[in-house]
Write a protein that holds these residues in place. Sequence first.
Motif, PDB file in Angstrom:
ATOM      1  N   GLN A 216      60.990 -50.634 -12.513  1.00 37.34           N
ATOM      2  CA  GLN A 216      61.679 -51.025 -11.277  1.00 37.34           C
ATOM      3  C   GLN A 216      62.142 -49.801 -10.491  1.00 37.34           C
ATOM      4  OE1 GLN A 216      64.891 -53.545 -12.609  1.00 37.34           O
ATOM      5  NE2 GLN A 216      63.484 -54.987 -13.600  1.00 37.34           N
ATOM      6  N   ALA A 217      62.744 -48.851 -11.186  1.00 35.34           N
ATOM      7  CA  ALA A 217      63.235 -47.652 -10.510  1.00 35.34           C
ATOM      8  C   ALA A 217      62.086 -46.837  -9.919  1.00 35.34           C
ATOM      9  CB  ALA A 217      64.037 -46.790 -11.487  1.00 35.34           C
ATOM     10  N   LEU A 218      61.004 -46.697 -10.662  1.00 38.40           N
ATOM     11  CA  LEU A 218      59.859 -45.923 -10.168  1.00 38.40           C
ATOM     12  C   LEU A 218      59.242 -46.573  -8.932  1.00 38.40           C
ATOM     13  CD1 LEU A 218      58.175 -44.956 -13.570  1.00 38.40           C
ATOM     14  CD2 LEU A 218      59.471 -43.460 -12.042  1.00 38.40           C
ATOM     15  N   PRO A 254      56.704 -44.122 -20.801  1.00 35.82           N
ATOM     16  CA  PRO A 254      56.917 -45.470 -20.245  1.00 35.82           C
ATOM     17  C   PRO A 254      56.360 -45.579 -18.824  1.00 35.82           C
ATOM     18  CG  PRO A 254      58.948 -44.194 -20.128  1.00 35.82           C
ATOM     19  CD  PRO A 254      57.956 -43.342 -20.864  1.00 35.82           C
ATOM     20  N   ALA A 255      55.892 -46.775 -18.488  1.00 33.79           N
ATOM     21  CA  ALA A 255      55.427 -47.103 -17.131  1.00 33.79           C
ATOM     22  C   ALA A 255      54.507 -46.022 -16.555  1.00 33.79           C
ATOM     23  CB  ALA A 255      56.621 -47.322 -16.208  1.00 33.79           C
ATOM     24  N   PRO A 256      53.408 -45.679 -17.245  1.00 32.20           N
ATOM     25  CA  PRO A 256      52.574 -44.555 -16.778  1.00 32.20           C
ATOM     26  C   PRO A 256      51.960 -44.778 -15.405  1.00 32.20           C
ATOM     27  CG  PRO A 256      51.484 -45.768 -18.544  1.00 32.20           C
ATOM     28  CD  PRO A 256      52.874 -46.291 -18.478  1.00 32.20           C
ATOM     29  N   HIS A 257      51.529 -46.012 -15.117  1.00 31.88           N
ATOM     30  CA  HIS A 257      50.889 -46.263 -13.821  1.00 31.88           C
ATOM     31  C   HIS A 257      51.893 -46.118 -12.681  1.00 31.88           C
ATOM     32  CE1 HIS A 257      47.231 -47.449 -15.819  1.00 31.88           C
ATOM     33  NE2 HIS A 257      47.880 -48.347 -16.536  1.00 31.88           N
ATOM     34  N   ALA A 258      53.108 -46.627 -12.889  1.00 32.99           N
ATOM     35  CA  ALA A 258      54.140 -46.472 -11.865  1.00 32.99           C
ATOM     36  C   ALA A 258      54.532 -45.009 -11.698  1.00 32.99           C
ATOM     37  CB  ALA A 258      55.362 -47.313 -12.228  1.00 32.99           C
ATOM     38  N   LEU A 259      54.527 -44.263 -12.787  1.00 38.08           N
ATOM     39  CA  LEU A 259      54.860 -42.837 -12.727  1.00 38.08           C
ATOM     40  C   LEU A 259      53.805 -42.070 -11.930  1.00 38.08           C
ATOM     41  CD1 LEU A 259      56.730 -40.568 -13.640  1.00 38.08           C
ATOM     42  CD2 LEU A 259      55.434 -40.439 -15.778  1.00 38.08           C
ATOM     43  N   VAL A 260      52.541 -42.390 -12.131  1.00 44.82           N
ATOM     44  CA  VAL A 260      51.454 -41.759 -11.356  1.00 44.82           C
ATOM     45  C   VAL A 260      51.616 -42.059  -9.874  1.00 44.82           C
ATOM     46  CG1 VAL A 260      48.972 -41.864 -10.904  1.00 44.82           C
ATOM     47  CG2 VAL A 260      49.810 -41.634 -13.259  1.00 44.82           C
TER      48      VAL A 260
END
Length: 839
Positions: A216-218, A254-260
């Motif tokens: 959510q934050a990302l 965590p959340a690799p796609h959102a991090l990218v």
Amino acid sequence: MDPECARLLPALCAVLADPRQPVADDTCLEKLLDWFKAVTEAGSSLLLLQEHPCLVELLFHVLKPQDLSSRILSFALRLAGIFAAQENCFQFLQQGELLPGLFGEPGPLGAAAWAAPSVRSGWIQGLHSLAQHPSALRFLADSGAVDTIFSLQGDPSLFVASAAGQLLVRVLDLALRGPAEGRVCPQAWDWPACARKVVCHLEDCLRSEATPRVTQALHVLTTTFGHCRGLWTQGLWARLSPLVARLLEKDPVPAPHALVDLLLGVARSPVLSSDPGLWETAAQALSRLSPTQAGPLAAGILKLQDCPQALRIQAFSILLQPLAHVLEATAQAPGTPRLLEGAAGDLMAVDTFPPSRSACVGLLCSALAHLELLQPLVGVARPASALAAGPAAGTDAPSPPQPQRPSPWPQAPLLAAVVTILRFCNGSAAPSSEAGGRLCAMLVGCVRVQRAALDFLGVLSQGLGPQELVTQVFAILLEYLVSPDSSPTVLKKAFQATLRWLLSSATPPGCCDLEPYAQLVLGELLAVLQKRLCSPCWEVRDSGLEFLTQMTRHWGGQGSFRQALLGSEVPELTRQLLQDPESYVRASAVAAVGQLSSWGLLTAPSSPEHPAVPQKTPLEELLLVLTTDSEGFPRRAVMRVFTEWLRDGYADVAEDPEQSVAPVLRAASRDLDWEVRVQGLELALVFLEQLLGPRGPSTAAPPGALTQALQALCRVQLFEFAFRSLFDCDRPVAQKSCDLLLFLKAKATPSGSQQEVGDGPNVASVEAALRRWQAGEQGQPLGELAPEAVLAVLRSMDLEALRDTLAESSDHVERSPQSLLQDMLATVGVLGDNEADCY
């Protein structure tokens, strides 16, 4: 507001406030909101409410305990937000405690209606519209709405959760936009309380062990840095970037796609891309994420202009690793260049290559797709030796800004890798290790990888390569074209890739001649094509015809191609496919016949033992398709071929254009398919241009030429077709006809003058027929027309006004606010039938 709309508005508000009335559907409510938004953007919301108190009464009525539908409650919340977007109107509604009632605890937040996702969504959208000024920011902080937005980020409805995240971005931007309007970015302690609260929430989420909260934050940050360009974003990134970098230290990340997505969004921001810490975090992400996760990040980095060279090399290596692994898994000939030179430590370890078939397929397909986006930037093909050594100084043209193709480009090993992948997929590869055997087992027969590899192989044709690899490329393409195991979609891709490699092997580039090796391949290709045109699968026959059409278009005048084609059965099979049971195939056969005929390649060779059998001419064959085929696709294809023949001066048509065009126009004018009629008018326009000169600046044709042209147009009955098409129920037909007649009018009467032409005896009858056609009576034909009558009718018609009318949307009247209000009221019986404008 329109007076009629103002008259209808009180009744509509009463209907919307009455829970007993059947409410209009969601589409009508959306249109109503769009109308109110347009009205408020054009004027004062406060004045609107003062002049129409029924709107305020509607909003107050929604607050009363009653059984209102969730749709009406959601509508009222969004409507209140639209009005409150202007600060003076916000204060007016705030004084009456209307806004706290709608958006605070006393309203839907504490009622059963809150369980409906549409109400929660309406609440969010209303606040999003409202959040435009400092008063709104104070209201959000004081009413506790920000905490509710935090909770809605985890809403079970994805639409609500997404909208909540977007609203947080809006709140953050509104809170920091004012303090950051100067040149100096405010420090965190100077941020407004509302902004500090949102940022603290984001920090808590980034520190959380719960992946959904991190995601959510990302997402919020990605949207923030993607849409907000204020200086305050620098301070926000400086504060949160250490927490983002710390996510890469966790195992798993965590959340690799959102991090990218976040890292790429920050890197694209002109305000943030100069931060050196960003590139360090991106490099860390490339090394920490799995190959599948890092692929999109690597591809995105290669599209950035200001990226450090070291990071660009690292990103390119990430994309090359899956293909390098494929090369390592097979026995390589000595001297074959590797994708990652000296990369014992860089090469993807066998153990880390995806063990499952789906993951392996996904990784290879994504790597091929990402690399494919880089390859189109190759300029003129260079020898493989030059590619291996890197670009010579001053020899390469400047590359477009995005994406930036790495240099040197490893053309030869990429070709070898793609050929190897295709061999794994058809089972002909020779694995050199246990890992290679597993890879072969996972890829054999995989249509998805075959399609991706053939696409990339076709794109690689722009760079060529060493002759032995080019030989392997044609060999693997022929294997796929011949193989009975190739699916129709794979065959189509193989045909397309083969065409691109044939085009790239022309000597010199752009010449119509094929190099010697390609000429040898040509004979095998025609044998394959002959077989595929007889396939029981219609998609295969269709792909084969498309390939034949393209080959003929490029090499129809080349001697070796002509000889090989005329020595095969392909032309005769193509003729036969004009009768194929599948309409798509018949349409492709029409296009192929058109190309073959243009180059004189449909003449059957004759000999004393096999005398040529008399056949219909191609023109007669296609005219038969136009007049007898029951499907629209082949008939449209016929019209395109006839138009191309006429435009390019095809011999059989150029010999007597009028005689050739007349039956085609007659058939097109009676066709039930509107696209055929449009193509017929396009054919007529090309015919007209050949008689009177091209379209362009208005220049009158010489009187003699004009008279001859008009006589020819009358003989082919063009005007019957064109005038009738002006009133066609299909707008594109009417527009094309109007364009044609305007062109003729410009040629007949130059701008600023009136050419005197006496009215013929049948002018009145023509105008009467046009009026009947306009009224919908289509029975009586015009009959024979004199050129003088045609010109007189053209002068009397306001074709310019008709063109403007046709350019308007067909529902511009029905979409009017008055029509919308009438229809909504008529639905519940408030209006009489004669007042409704239902559509």
